[in-house]
Design a protein around this motif. Structure first.
Motif, PDB file in Angstrom:
ATOM      1  N   GLU A  88       0.829  -1.203   0.000  1.00 26.29           N
ATOM      2  CA  GLU A  88       0.000   0.000   0.000  1.00 26.29           C
ATOM      3  C   GLU A  88       0.869   1.260   0.000  1.00 26.29           C
ATOM      4  OE1 GLU A  88      -4.002   0.357   0.477  1.00 26.29           O
ATOM      5  OE2 GLU A  88      -3.047  -0.859  -1.074  1.00 26.29           O
ATOM      6  N   TYR A  89       1.904   1.285   0.831  1.00 30.51           N
ATOM      7  CA  TYR A  89       2.802   2.439   0.835  1.00 30.51           C
ATOM      8  C   TYR A  89       3.537   2.562  -0.497  1.00 30.51           C
ATOM      9  CZ  TYR A  89       2.506   4.547   5.456  1.00 30.51           C
ATOM     10  OH  TYR A  89       2.080   5.251   6.561  1.00 30.51           O
ATOM     11  N   ALA A  90       3.916   1.433  -1.085  1.00 28.08           N
ATOM     12  CA  ALA A  90       4.593   1.463  -2.382  1.00 28.08           C
ATOM     13  C   ALA A  90       3.693   2.033  -3.464  1.00 28.08           C
ATOM     14  CB  ALA A  90       5.047   0.058  -2.772  1.00 28.08           C
ATOM     15  N   GLY A 205       9.492   1.990  16.307  1.00 30.28           N
ATOM     16  CA  GLY A 205       8.687   3.167  16.005  1.00 30.28           C
ATOM     17  C   GLY A 205       9.119   3.939  14.773  1.00 30.28           C
ATOM     18  N   ASP A 206      10.160   3.488  14.077  1.00 27.05           N
ATOM     19  CA  ASP A 206      10.681   4.192  12.900  1.00 27.05           C
ATOM     20  C   ASP A 206      10.032   3.623  11.641  1.00 27.05           C
ATOM     21  OD1 ASP A 206      12.113   5.563  10.983  1.00 27.05           O
ATOM     22  OD2 ASP A 206      14.026   4.569  11.394  1.00 27.05           O
ATOM     23  N   THR A 207       8.824   4.112  11.343  1.00 27.94           N
ATOM     24  CA  THR A 207       8.085   3.581  10.191  1.00 27.94           C
ATOM     25  C   THR A 207       8.806   3.863   8.882  1.00 27.94           C
ATOM     26  OG1 THR A 207       5.986   3.895  11.368  1.00 27.94           O
ATOM     27  CG2 THR A 207       5.875   3.633   8.982  1.00 27.94           C
ATOM     28  N   ARG A 208       9.349   5.070   8.721  1.00 27.41           N
ATOM     29  CA  ARG A 208      10.052   5.396   7.481  1.00 27.41           C
ATOM     30  C   ARG A 208      11.263   4.475   7.290  1.00 27.41           C
ATOM     31  NH1 ARG A 208      11.710  11.426   5.442  1.00 27.41           N
ATOM     32  NH2 ARG A 208       9.471  11.457   5.060  1.00 27.41           N
ATOM     33  N   ASN A 214      12.652  -2.328   3.677  1.00 27.93           N
ATOM     34  CA  ASN A 214      11.904  -3.362   2.969  1.00 27.93           C
ATOM     35  C   ASN A 214      11.590  -3.015   1.517  1.00 27.93           C
ATOM     36  OD1 ASN A 214      10.874  -5.689   4.928  1.00 27.93           O
ATOM     37  ND2 ASN A 214      10.946  -3.777   6.102  1.00 27.93           N
ATOM     38  N   LEU A 215      11.484  -1.730   1.213  1.00 30.76           N
ATOM     39  CA  LEU A 215      11.133  -1.314  -0.151  1.00 30.76           C
ATOM     40  C   LEU A 215      12.322  -0.740  -0.912  1.00 30.76           C
ATOM     41  CD1 LEU A 215       7.644   0.350   0.524  1.00 30.76           C
ATOM     42  CD2 LEU A 215       8.106  -1.954  -0.348  1.00 30.76           C
ATOM     43  N   GLY A 216      13.406  -0.440  -0.206  1.00 26.25           N
ATOM     44  CA  GLY A 216      14.572   0.114  -0.867  1.00 26.25           C
ATOM     45  C   GLY A 216      14.396   1.587  -1.187  1.00 26.25           C
ATOM     46  N   GLY A 238       8.044   7.112   1.766  1.00 24.07           N
ATOM     47  CA  GLY A 238       8.359   7.806   3.005  1.00 24.07           C
ATOM     48  C   GLY A 238       7.415   8.951   3.312  1.00 24.07           C
ATOM     49  N   PHE A 239       6.326   9.085   2.522  1.00 21.84           N
ATOM     50  CA  PHE A 239       5.433  10.234   2.678  1.00 21.84           C
ATOM     51  C   PHE A 239       3.984   9.793   2.763  1.00 21.84           C
ATOM     52  CE2 PHE A 239       9.246  11.547   0.501  1.00 21.84           C
ATOM     53  CZ  PHE A 239       9.580  12.749   1.086  1.00 21.84           C
ATOM     54  N   THR A 240       3.186  10.608   3.448  1.00 23.71           N
ATOM     55  CA  THR A 240       1.746  10.418   3.490  1.00 23.71           C
ATOM     56  C   THR A 240       1.067  11.765   3.235  1.00 23.71           C
ATOM     57  OG1 THR A 240       1.662  10.803   5.884  1.00 23.71           O
ATOM     58  CG2 THR A 240       1.888   8.529   5.146  1.00 23.71           C
TER      59      THR A 240
END
Length: 363
Positions: A88-90, A205-208, A214-216, A238-240
């Motif tokens: 989803e983030y990708a 806690g470091d989501t970024r 994992n995504l490079g 790295g953004f939302t």
């Protein structure tokens, strides 16, 4: 009734299991091991499925006097929750992994196994209530009386069939301290254990950082609303939408006003930033609708897009033809900011859940 009690090792699930046993049900406790690499102990309120958690759950089950087992659901959790979070983030979306975990693990994988073993219901320590006031007296999902802990939002995707086979004993508690006090009175050692928070599989806690590992890296440009390059990034994941901090903008806005992420395009690797007013919207469009009862165009509801966000009065503009479909559109009475594709939209009638859906875009 034969009840399978999900026991995380925390105070909420322990008290819930104890209450289910007190109600006369035949209760069996089960701890779901969701992490492939389990730490011995948690760090404060962080961590996922540690050995300490499993031991705490076992001691609570022994105190209650119920059988206890540990089930390894780590493959399901990784495939259905962690991989979904990454994909989803990708794709430039903003998922809620707690929603997916409740939908796909606690009320899908767990309930499927419970059914195969002959259990009538699953009991958890979620803060929500089930009442027989749905259509034709069917069980319906309601907010908890403890609004600070209410979890009806993350449970809404479970759907009406799962609600019929669920038990939430904590829904009528008004405060968390009442739950802890009951745990102490019962002699449960988890009465003072800290609450868990944040994303359980991102223990630091470091989501970024988790996403980058994992995504490079996929470097790209940060643009302003006029298309001018104002910075660079290492990956759109790295953004939302609505993000303000950590943007890496090299050129401030001419008027000095703060800028926010207003659009993300993973294909072009571009992130667009702009003024706060560009984030406001009054119309939400969602798909993958799960309805607890028929929805009618023109119906007044309240809409919520974050687990502990404020519910906003709204009107349904487009609704699924049946109980479950893929099209829902609502108009909000007042604009809200930071709406992102991938978020969960939940509709309420006062404190009763009407439907849940996945946001596709804002109009």
């Amino acid at each position: 009734m034969k009840v399978l009690a999900a026991m995380s090792g925390g105070v909420d699930s322990a008290v819930a299991a104890a209450r289910a046993a007190d109600a006369g049900h035949e209760v069996v406790g089960v701890h779901m091991a969701l992490s492939k690499n389990r730490d011995q102990s948690r760090t404060g309120s962080r961590g996922c499925c540690t050995v300490e958690d499993a031991s705490d759950a076992r001691r609570a089950a022994d105190r209650i006097g119920i059988p206890y087992y540990v089930w390894d659901l780590s493959d399901d959790f990784h495939d259905l929750v962690v991989e979904d979070f990454l994909s989803e983030y990708a794709a430039g979306r903003t998922p809620n992994p707690c929603v997916r975990c409740n939908e796909r693990i606690k009320f899908a994988s767990l309930m499927e196994r419970a059914t195969l073993l002959g259990f009538d219901a699953v009991c958890t320590g979620h803060y929500a209530s089930i009442r027989a006031d749905g259509p034709d007296g069917a069980p319906s999902l309601h907010r908890s009386r403890n609004m600070d802990k209410d979890q009806s939002y993350v449970l809404a995707v479970m759907g009406p069939e799962a609600v019929r086979r669920s038990v939430f004993p904590l829904g009528e508690f008004e405060t968390k301290e009442e739950v802890r006090a009951e745990a102490r009175a019962r002699g449960l050692g988890v009465s003072t254990k800290p609450d868990s928070y944040d994303i359980c599989f991102v223990a630091d806690g470091d989501t970024r950082g988790f996403l980058e590992r994992n995504l490079g890296e996929a470097p790209g440009e940060i643009l302003d609303e006029a298309g001018a390059v104002v910075g660079s990034h290492r990956g759109t994941h790295g953004f939302t939408i609505g993000q303000r901090k950590g943007l890496g903008i090299e050129h401030p806005a001419p008027d000095g006003a703060p800028r926010y992420v207003v659009d993300i395009d993973p294909t072009s690797r571009q992130v667009v930033v702009g003024a706060a007013e560009l984030l406001s919207t009054r119309e939400l469009i969602a798909g993958d609708v799960v309805s607890f009862e028929p929805l009618e165009v023109g119906r007044r509801v309240t809409a919520q897009i974050r687990a502990h966000g404020e519910a906003t009065p709204a009107t349904i503009l487009e609704a699924p033809a049946g109980g479950q479909d893929s099209s829902l559109r609502v108009q909000l009475e007042t604009p809200i900011r930071g709406v992102a594709p991938g978020q969960t939209l939940v509709l309420y009638d006062e404190d009763r859940v009407l439907a849940a859906a996945t946001l596709e875009r804002r109009a």
